[in-house]
Design a protein around this motif. Structure first.
Motif, PDB file in Angstrom:
ATOM      1  N   GLU A   1     -28.142  61.861  42.619  1.00 18.16           N
ATOM      2  CA  GLU A   1     -28.166  60.460  43.018  1.00 18.16           C
ATOM      3  C   GLU A   1     -27.256  60.252  44.242  1.00 18.16           C
ATOM      4  OE1 GLU A   1     -27.656  57.840  39.716  1.00 18.16           O
ATOM      5  OE2 GLU A   1     -29.344  56.768  40.585  1.00 18.16           O
ATOM      6  N   ALA A   2     -26.129  60.945  44.240  1.00 21.05           N
ATOM      7  CA  ALA A   2     -25.206  60.823  45.363  1.00 21.05           C
ATOM      8  C   ALA A   2     -25.888  61.275  46.647  1.00 21.05           C
ATOM      9  CB  ALA A   2     -23.950  61.649  45.105  1.00 21.05           C
ATOM     10  N   ALA A   3     -26.619  62.385  46.586  1.00 17.25           N
ATOM     11  CA  ALA A   3     -27.306  62.875  47.785  1.00 17.25           C
ATOM     12  C   ALA A   3     -28.340  61.857  48.265  1.00 17.25           C
ATOM     13  CB  ALA A   3     -27.972  64.221  47.488  1.00 17.25           C
ATOM     14  N   ARG A   4     -29.030  61.230  47.304  1.00 20.12           N
ATOM     15  CA  ARG A   4     -29.985  60.202  47.712  1.00 20.12           C
ATOM     16  C   ARG A   4     -29.272  59.019  48.349  1.00 20.12           C
ATOM     17  NH1 ARG A   4     -33.796  57.577  44.451  1.00 20.12           N
ATOM     18  NH2 ARG A   4     -32.587  57.819  42.540  1.00 20.12           N
ATOM     19  N   ALA A   5     -28.140  58.661  47.771  1.00 17.52           N
ATOM     20  CA  ALA A   5     -27.380  57.530  48.315  1.00 17.52           C
ATOM     21  C   ALA A   5     -26.913  57.821  49.731  1.00 17.52           C
ATOM     22  CB  ALA A   5     -26.185  57.228  47.423  1.00 17.52           C
ATOM     23  N   LEU A   6     -26.735  59.105  50.055  1.00 15.92           N
ATOM     24  CA  LEU A   6     -26.275  59.468  51.394  1.00 15.92           C
ATOM     25  C   LEU A   6     -27.434  59.543  52.366  1.00 15.92           C
ATOM     26  CD1 LEU A   6     -23.801  62.274  50.335  1.00 15.92           C
ATOM     27  CD2 LEU A   6     -23.199  60.020  51.200  1.00 15.92           C
ATOM     28  N   GLY A   7     -28.659  59.409  51.877  1.00 19.61           N
ATOM     29  CA  GLY A   7     -29.823  59.437  52.757  1.00 19.61           C
ATOM     30  C   GLY A   7     -30.485  60.796  52.859  1.00 19.61           C
ATOM     31  N   ALA A   8     -30.250  61.681  51.899  1.00 18.58           N
ATOM     32  CA  ALA A   8     -30.853  63.005  51.973  1.00 18.58           C
ATOM     33  C   ALA A   8     -32.347  62.930  51.653  1.00 18.58           C
ATOM     34  CB  ALA A   8     -30.173  63.945  50.990  1.00 18.58           C
ATOM     35  N   SER A   9     -33.138  63.825  52.286  1.00 22.88           N
ATOM     36  CA  SER A   9     -34.583  63.837  52.053  1.00 22.88           C
ATOM     37  C   SER A   9     -34.884  64.531  50.731  1.00 22.88           C
ATOM     38  CB  SER A   9     -35.264  64.604  53.181  1.00 22.88           C
ATOM     39  OG  SER A   9     -34.808  65.943  53.168  1.00 22.88           O
TER      40      SER A   9
ATOM     41  N   LEU B   1     -31.246  52.762  45.087  1.00 23.15           N
ATOM     42  CA  LEU B   1     -31.332  54.078  44.453  1.00 23.15           C
ATOM     43  C   LEU B   1     -32.342  53.980  43.322  1.00 23.15           C
ATOM     44  CD1 LEU B   1     -27.615  55.154  44.418  1.00 23.15           C
ATOM     45  CD2 LEU B   1     -29.474  56.095  45.764  1.00 23.15           C
TER      46      LEU B   1
ATOM     47  N   ASN C   1     -21.940  68.428  43.075  1.00 28.42           N
ATOM     48  CA  ASN C   1     -22.776  69.607  42.858  1.00 28.42           C
ATOM     49  C   ASN C   1     -21.901  70.836  42.637  1.00 28.42           C
ATOM     50  OD1 ASN C   1     -24.544  71.763  43.014  1.00 28.42           O
ATOM     51  ND2 ASN C   1     -25.833  70.772  44.552  1.00 28.42           N
TER      52      ASN C   1
ATOM     53  N   SER D   1     -20.834  64.105  39.243  1.00 30.92           N
ATOM     54  CA  SER D   1     -21.175  63.555  40.552  1.00 30.92           C
ATOM     55  C   SER D   1     -20.960  64.549  41.697  1.00 30.92           C
ATOM     56  CB  SER D   1     -20.401  62.270  40.804  1.00 30.92           C
ATOM     57  OG  SER D   1     -19.030  62.513  40.726  1.00 30.92           O
TER      58      SER D   1
ATOM     59  N   GLU E   1     -29.803  70.851  46.592  1.00 31.94           N
ATOM     60  CA  GLU E   1     -28.982  70.308  45.511  1.00 31.94           C
ATOM     61  C   GLU E   1     -29.444  70.805  44.141  1.00 31.94           C
ATOM     62  OE1 GLU E   1     -26.304  68.445  46.189  1.00 31.94           O
ATOM     63  OE2 GLU E   1     -26.725  68.085  48.310  1.00 31.94           O
TER      64      GLU E   1
ATOM     65  N   ARG F   1     -28.219  53.652  54.842  1.00 33.56           N
ATOM     66  CA  ARG F   1     -27.392  54.333  53.836  1.00 33.56           C
ATOM     67  C   ARG F   1     -26.036  54.740  54.397  1.00 33.56           C
ATOM     68  NH1 ARG F   1     -29.735  54.232  49.426  1.00 33.56           N
ATOM     69  NH2 ARG F   1     -31.963  54.559  49.073  1.00 33.56           N
TER      70      ARG F   1
ATOM     71  N   HIS G   1     -34.416  68.266  51.056  1.00 38.20           N
ATOM     72  CA  HIS G   1     -33.009  68.674  50.948  1.00 38.20           C
ATOM     73  C   HIS G   1     -32.567  68.661  49.494  1.00 38.20           C
ATOM     74  CE1 HIS G   1     -28.640  68.763  51.907  1.00 38.20           C
ATOM     75  NE2 HIS G   1     -28.573  68.055  50.806  1.00 38.20           N
TER      76      HIS G   1
ATOM     77  N   PHE H   1     -19.092  57.289  42.105  1.00 41.48           N
ATOM     78  CA  PHE H   1     -19.612  57.346  40.739  1.00 41.48           C
ATOM     79  C   PHE H   1     -18.515  57.413  39.683  1.00 41.48           C
ATOM     80  CE2 PHE H   1     -22.942  58.908  43.473  1.00 41.48           C
ATOM     81  CZ  PHE H   1     -24.060  58.271  42.965  1.00 41.48           C
TER      82      PHE H   1
ATOM     83  N   LEU I   1     -28.850  63.833  37.263  1.00 45.70           N
ATOM     84  CA  LEU I   1     -27.389  63.963  37.395  1.00 45.70           C
ATOM     85  C   LEU I   1     -26.895  63.179  38.606  1.00 45.70           C
ATOM     86  CD1 LEU I   1     -26.846  67.684  36.445  1.00 45.70           C
ATOM     87  CD2 LEU I   1     -26.560  65.626  35.059  1.00 45.70           C
ATOM     88  N   GLU I   2     -25.643  62.773  38.517  1.00 49.43           N
ATOM     89  CA  GLU I   2     -25.124  61.880  39.543  1.00 49.43           C
ATOM     90  C   GLU I   2     -25.015  62.546  40.910  1.00 49.43           C
ATOM     91  OE1 GLU I   2     -21.560  60.129  37.982  1.00 49.43           O
ATOM     92  OE2 GLU I   2     -22.661  58.453  37.102  1.00 49.43           O
ATOM     93  N   TYR I   3     -24.848  63.861  40.952  1.00 48.94           N
ATOM     94  CA  TYR I   3     -24.727  64.441  42.288  1.00 48.94           C
ATOM     95  C   TYR I   3     -26.053  64.385  43.053  1.00 48.94           C
ATOM     96  CZ  TYR I   3     -26.208  68.991  40.289  1.00 48.94           C
ATOM     97  OH  TYR I   3     -26.869  70.001  39.660  1.00 48.94           O
TER      98      TYR I   3
END
Ligand SMILES: Nc1ncnc2c1ncn2[C@@H]1O[C@H](COP(=O)(O)OP(=O)(O)O)[C@@H](O)[C@H]1O
Ligand SMILES: Nc1ncnc2c1ncn2[C@@H]1O[C@H](COP(=O)(O)OP(=O)(O)O)[C@@H](O)[C@H]1O
Ligand code: SF4
Ligand SMILES: [Mg+2]
Ligand SMILES: [Mg+2]
Lengths: 339, 297, 337
Positions: B191-199, A70, A112, A110, B207, A97, B202, A104, B187-189
């Motif tokens: 980062e969360a989307a990136r961790a899930l593999g979002a482009s 990340l 949205n 964390s 987000e 992934r 997206h 988090f 913001l962590e959400y």
């Protein structure tokens, strides 16, 4: 314990470069470098929980995020199963992934705020093509919500309609729905009340058993780490200073930092009142880390060599290692104090 | 499964509904919003509302005063201009020009600004450098002079006015969006989307964008008033909408020659501009107070 | 002889009128603080700990108000005190440190200015002349900061709150609170945001200062370990009420209220490895439209129909009270029965 390493981290380093403002650059100021994680190596066996403990700002989150790319690692290798994560191409990384996830710390930031629970938890299914249409997705999300102790009927609600503990359950559902093998738990209970902490930890342990998961569990709370991990790594200013099986590290901590960390925890049964290794001062700035052993500015045992030379990591027991110049004398010192 | 947390949720009032409620409580802003809606209504239904054909010249009624003055009559409630055209009807039709151009410019500028701002704020790197420099350069030109220059180059026409104004207008939403994106991307959400593999697409559109839309909408309404004034200014200078199309700015210009003896020719379109701009401004202030917590004390 | 009781709060009731309805944040709370003692207040967040002591300090602002109760501090009924005198008493005799040190300190004033303000407002023995006054205040400020363990205090007086770390800010707030040598220090979660090593420093500081100045301390926390190590007595709060109180050691070794037992069971310890934990189910209720029954009933493993009425605090041993109908037997004997 570690028969089959699932994750292997070798010499991982992450340096953040803060670019100075235009004005500062014109004045000839150089960019600042923060070495948040410095040359860290360890492995995690399949089905194991590795606890990572340290004060805030010591680089725990950075390490967790660098493993998942990340934040791109500055150097070092991360191997996961047979794959070299650090060398994967973007599409390969995307596929990877699905197998490595993160939970988090902040149950508010964390999720949205503009998306429903269904959208949040269903996102991994969409991204990885794991659903057959919307109905199928909702069904899978509902099943996952049930697993983490929420009600399927709450699928169309927004995050602000849940309490902190419930939001953390949503975050867990999102991390688990793509059926990953490995999860970085970045202080998932630090923001919660003790009673809710215990609920979430119980849930994480149940899910680990059910889905055969492997955790890197980050926390600054030694009680939490001591309760649930198999092995523990102690971090100070970006480096791992002690690592080993949890029984061994907690029963016979060998690094002065681990010792002080443990003796600082107030115990409900009053057992903590005994011998204390009190630390002076705050964590030094990572912008300008101390020379030699980074702990020497606060260490009650520091001697001249600690200020000059960095200690090497030595084995001190079965699977137990620590990095300190005074390891050999240490046990006798403490015993001497006790007598 | 383990424990189910009972007593689940706090009152399920959505954020938007709460903001709208706050807005409605602000009487002045709410009243202004109604005025704006009335203008829009007037523009849409102009053919049914206008008492006369706005293009019908009749020199017999040349410079006829409004109904309450000597020589006025109900057929021409606000009087007639130098060509004997009904001023009220022309104001009603003129609302179409003002509101259409205002809305079109803001729509184009906001869309471009959002995309550019998101890209600059989320992707950073050279994309950010290029967009930010462009923004700085455009901000260096005085707005009206920039638009006049463009109109002189491209020639008059509705499409050209919209382009001339939008060329610079997108900078405003772009800067707002970039700033908000810089904050939101951490913001962590996200980062969360990136961790899930979002482009990146997206993350930017699904987000980040929904969470930064409130300030963008507020800025868009504030700027709409500004654009209406600019369009009126261009038309006043003869660079805008071409005659005989009714445009408030051009109407004010037409009346200048008779401002002493036949003041109504310039004044009523001027009042129309004032009223609409004021109403939009007050309403957008209210929107800002209700939707953007940073401005509320 | 002086009355051994410094603070005596009876039947305190503080409500907030919100859109969703009337939130009864504190409902019939009694607090007694003895001279020189350290009283611990525990409970999950939202149980009314902060509001109780904000009420004592007269710091509850609309939409909240203190609706009923007596607050006697050293023989004076604070609720009948005119605002000016209350203002003077606040800071001079009772001081409170807030949970969030960053927002509680004024970001636009330097640490030195904030300390000086406090010292100037509450010290009576300052010299008359302006320059002497300034000198004395500065010297005392440096002393206070050094006392709370801020190194090179003289140089740091000119710095702003954001230039300090979280632990330092918390200690600075304690320094400001202690500037007037109050008789009662209320510390609202002074260590919740801090790391354990820093937490240990701050708590030790409070203990030392208590011994030095002979002041009483109310320590609000949700960490039972902190209470066990630092407090003489403990009060457990739940949903706006006190549910158990007594000497710390007794309460922790032999809790009589199921909520206290649940809190203790939720505390993880390395020694419990491999054993299942039995945390309290559910979460703190919204404090709106509560039914006339035991407030812990939904979450209580021992609840039955008898709990469905209002329950008063009842004595459960020397100096101990609890709000539960099943407090007659100590837990250990109940387990045997
Ligand atoms: N995005 C970033 N840019 C620059 N510095 C960072 C960034 N994230 C973290 N750091 C710095 O790296 C260090 C380690 O931070 P972090 O990994 O968050 O620590 P922890 O999780 O242990 O509290 C800190 O000094 C922090 O200021
Ligand atoms: N300003 C306020 N408006 C409405 N309700 C409030 C306000 N402040 C506190 N409360 C309510 O009072 C209750 C107790 O809060 P608090 O004393 O802060 O809890 P604690 O300190 O134990 O965590 C909470 O349920 C909260 O909802
Ligand atoms: S190397 Fe020296 S300073 Fe570092 S921990 Fe060991 S004794 Fe302390
Ligand atoms: Mg962290
Ligand atoms: Mg509180």
């Amino acid at each position: 314990m570690t028969t089959d390493p699932l994750l292997k981290v070798t010499n991982l380093t992450k340096t953040y470069t803060g670019s100075p403002s235009m004005v500062a650059r014109l004045l000839g100021r150089k960019p600042v470098h923060v070495r948040a994680v410095s040359d860290v190596s360890f492995s995690v066996g399949r089905g194991e929980i590795l606890g990572l403990i340290g004060e805030s700002g010591c680089g725990k989150s950075t390490l967790g995020r660098a493993i998942l790319r990340l934040h791109e690692p500055s150097s070092g290798r991360v191997e996961f199963g047979d794959a070299d994560v650090t060398a994967l191409s973007p599409p390969e990384m995307k596929a990877m992934r699905r197998r490595m996830q993160i939970i988090f710390q902040d149950p508010y930031a964390s999720l949205n705020p503009r998306r429903t629970v269904g959208d949040i938890v269903g996102l991994p299914l969409q991204l990885h093509g794991l659903e057959n249409g919307r109905e199928d997705m909702r069904e899978k999300v509902a099943m996952m919500l049930d697993k983490v102790g929420l009600k399927a009927g709450q699928i169309d609600r927004y995050p602000h309609q849940f309490s902190g503990g419930q939001r953390q359950r949503i975050g867990i559902a999102r991390a688990l729905i793509s059926n990953p093998e490995f999860i970085v738990c970045d202080e998932p209970v630090s923001a919660l009340d003790v009673s809710i902490q215990a609920q979430i930890i119980q849930l994480l342990l149940e899910l680990k058993r059910e889905f055969q998961l492997t955790y890197l569990f980050i926390s600054h709370d030694i009680s939490v780490i001591g309760y649930l991990s198999d092995r523990v790594a102690v971090m100070y200013l970006g480096e791992i200073v002690e690592m080993g099986p949890v029984e061994s590290v907690l029963a016979t901590p060998r690094h002065p930092y681990t010792q002080s960390l443990m003796s600082a925890v107030p115990e409900v049964d009053g057992t903590g009142k005994g011998q204390r290794v009190r630390l002076k001062g705050d964590l030094p700035s990572p912008l300008d880390p101390p020379s030699g052993c980074k702990f020497h500015t606060r260490c009650p045992l520091a001697i001249d060599i600690c200020r000059q030379r960095k200690p090497v990591t030595e084995t001190v027991g079965k699977g137990h290692s620590a990095a300190c110049h005074r390891l050999a004398e240490r046990l006798s010192l403490l015993e001497g104090a006790a007598q | 499964m383990s424990v189910i947390e009972t007593n689940a949720t706090v009152a399920a009032e959505s954020l938007f509904r709460r903001n709208m409620a706050a807005f409605m409580e602000n009487r002045l802003a709410f009243g202004s919003a109604i005025v704006v809606v009335l203008f829009v209504f007037m523009a849409i239904f102009a053919p049914w509302i206008a008492p006369n054909d706005p293009y019908n010249t009749n020199l017999f009624f040349r410079l006829q005063p409004p109904v309450w003055m000597d020589g006025g009559e109900w057929a021409y409630p606000l009087g007639a201009d130098a060509l004997g055209r009904c001023i009220l009807s022309r104001i009603i039709y003129g609302a179409r020009v003002s509101i259409f151009i205002g809305a079109a410019v803001i729509l184009v500028a906001t869309t471009v600004g959002i995309l550019a701002g998101l890209a600059a704020g989320y992707l950073r790197g050279w994309v950010d450098v290029v967009i930010s420099r462009l923004v700085d350069i455009l901000l260096g030109f005085p707005y009206l002079i920039f638009a006049i220059g463009l109109m002189a180059m491209m020639g008059p026409g509705l499409g050209n006015i919209i382009l001339a104004l939008a060329y610079k207008e997108w900078v405003i939403p772009c800067r707002v969006v970039r700033g908000e994106t810089l904050v939101t991307r951490e913001l962590e959400y996200v980062e969360a989307a990136r961790a899930l593999g979002a482009s990146s697409k997206h993350i930017m559109l699904r987000e980040i964008l929904p969470n930064i839309l409130s300030p963008v909408i507020v800025v868009a309404t504030i700027r709409m008033a500004h654009v209406i004034i600019l369009e009126a200014s261009l038309s006043f200078l003869g660079l805008g909408v071409q005659p005989p199309t009714a445009s408030w700015g051009a109407m004010v210009a037409d009346g200048r020659a008779f401002i002493l003896e036949s003041w109504w020719v310039s004044t009523f379109p001027g009042v129309a501009i004032l009223l609409l701009v004021l109403a939009i401004n007050v309403a957008s202030q209210g929107l800002r107070d209700a939707f953007d917590p940073r401005f509320t004390e | 002889m002086k009355d051994p009781i410094l603070l005596d709060v009876r039947g305190l009731r503080t409500v907030f009128d919100t859109r969703a309805g009337r939130v009864c944040a504190v409902d019939g709370v009694d607090v007694i603080v003895q001279r020189g003692e350290c009283l611990g207040i525990v409970g999950e967040s939202g149980s009314g700990k902060s509001v109780t002591f904000a009420s004592v300090m007269g710091l509850v602002r609309p939409p909240g108000r203190v609706e009923a109760g007596e607050i006697i501090f050293d023989g004076v009924n604070l609720r009948q005190l005119p605002p000016r005198q209350m203002q003077a008493l606040r800071g001079r005799d009772i001081a409170m440190t807030m949970q969030d040190a960053l927002t509680a300190l004024n970001p636009t004033l330097t640490i030195g200015e904030q300390l000086a303000e406090m010292l100037a407002a509450h010290a009576d023995d300052l010299p008359r002349s302006r320059s002497d006054r300034r000198r004395v205040i500065r010297a005392r400020s440096v002393d206070m900061l050094t006392l709370v363990g801020i190194p090179s205090a003289g140089d740091r007086l000119g710095q702003y709150p954001h230039e300090f770390s979280g632990g330092m800010r918390q200690r600075i707030m304690i320094a400001i609170a202690l500037a007037s040598k109050p008789r009662l220090l209320i510390a609202d979660e002074p260590t919740t945001a801090l790391d354990v090593t820093i937490q240990a420093q701050v708590l030790e500081l409070i203990s030392n200062l208590r011994a030095e100045f002979g002041m009483s301390v109310v320590l609000i926390t949700h960490d039972l370990g902190v209470v066990a190590e630092h407090c003489d007595r403990v009060m457990v709060m739940y949903a706006g009420q006190v549910v158990e109180e007594g000497p710390t050691e007794r309460v922790i070794s032999d809790p009589r209220h199921p909520y206290t037992r649940g809190l203790l069971a939720s505390v993880l310890r390395p020694g419990l490895r491999g054993q299942p934990i039995r945390p309290i189910r559910g979460q703190v209720p919204e404090l709106i439209d509560l039914l006339p029954q035991c407030r812990f009933m939904d979450r209580c493993p021992e609840a039955d129909e008898d709990c469905r009425h209002l329950i008063d605090m009842r004595p459960v041993g020397p100096g101990r009270r609890a709000r539960c109908i099943r407090t007659a037997l100590p837990t250990t004997e109940k387990a045997k029965a």
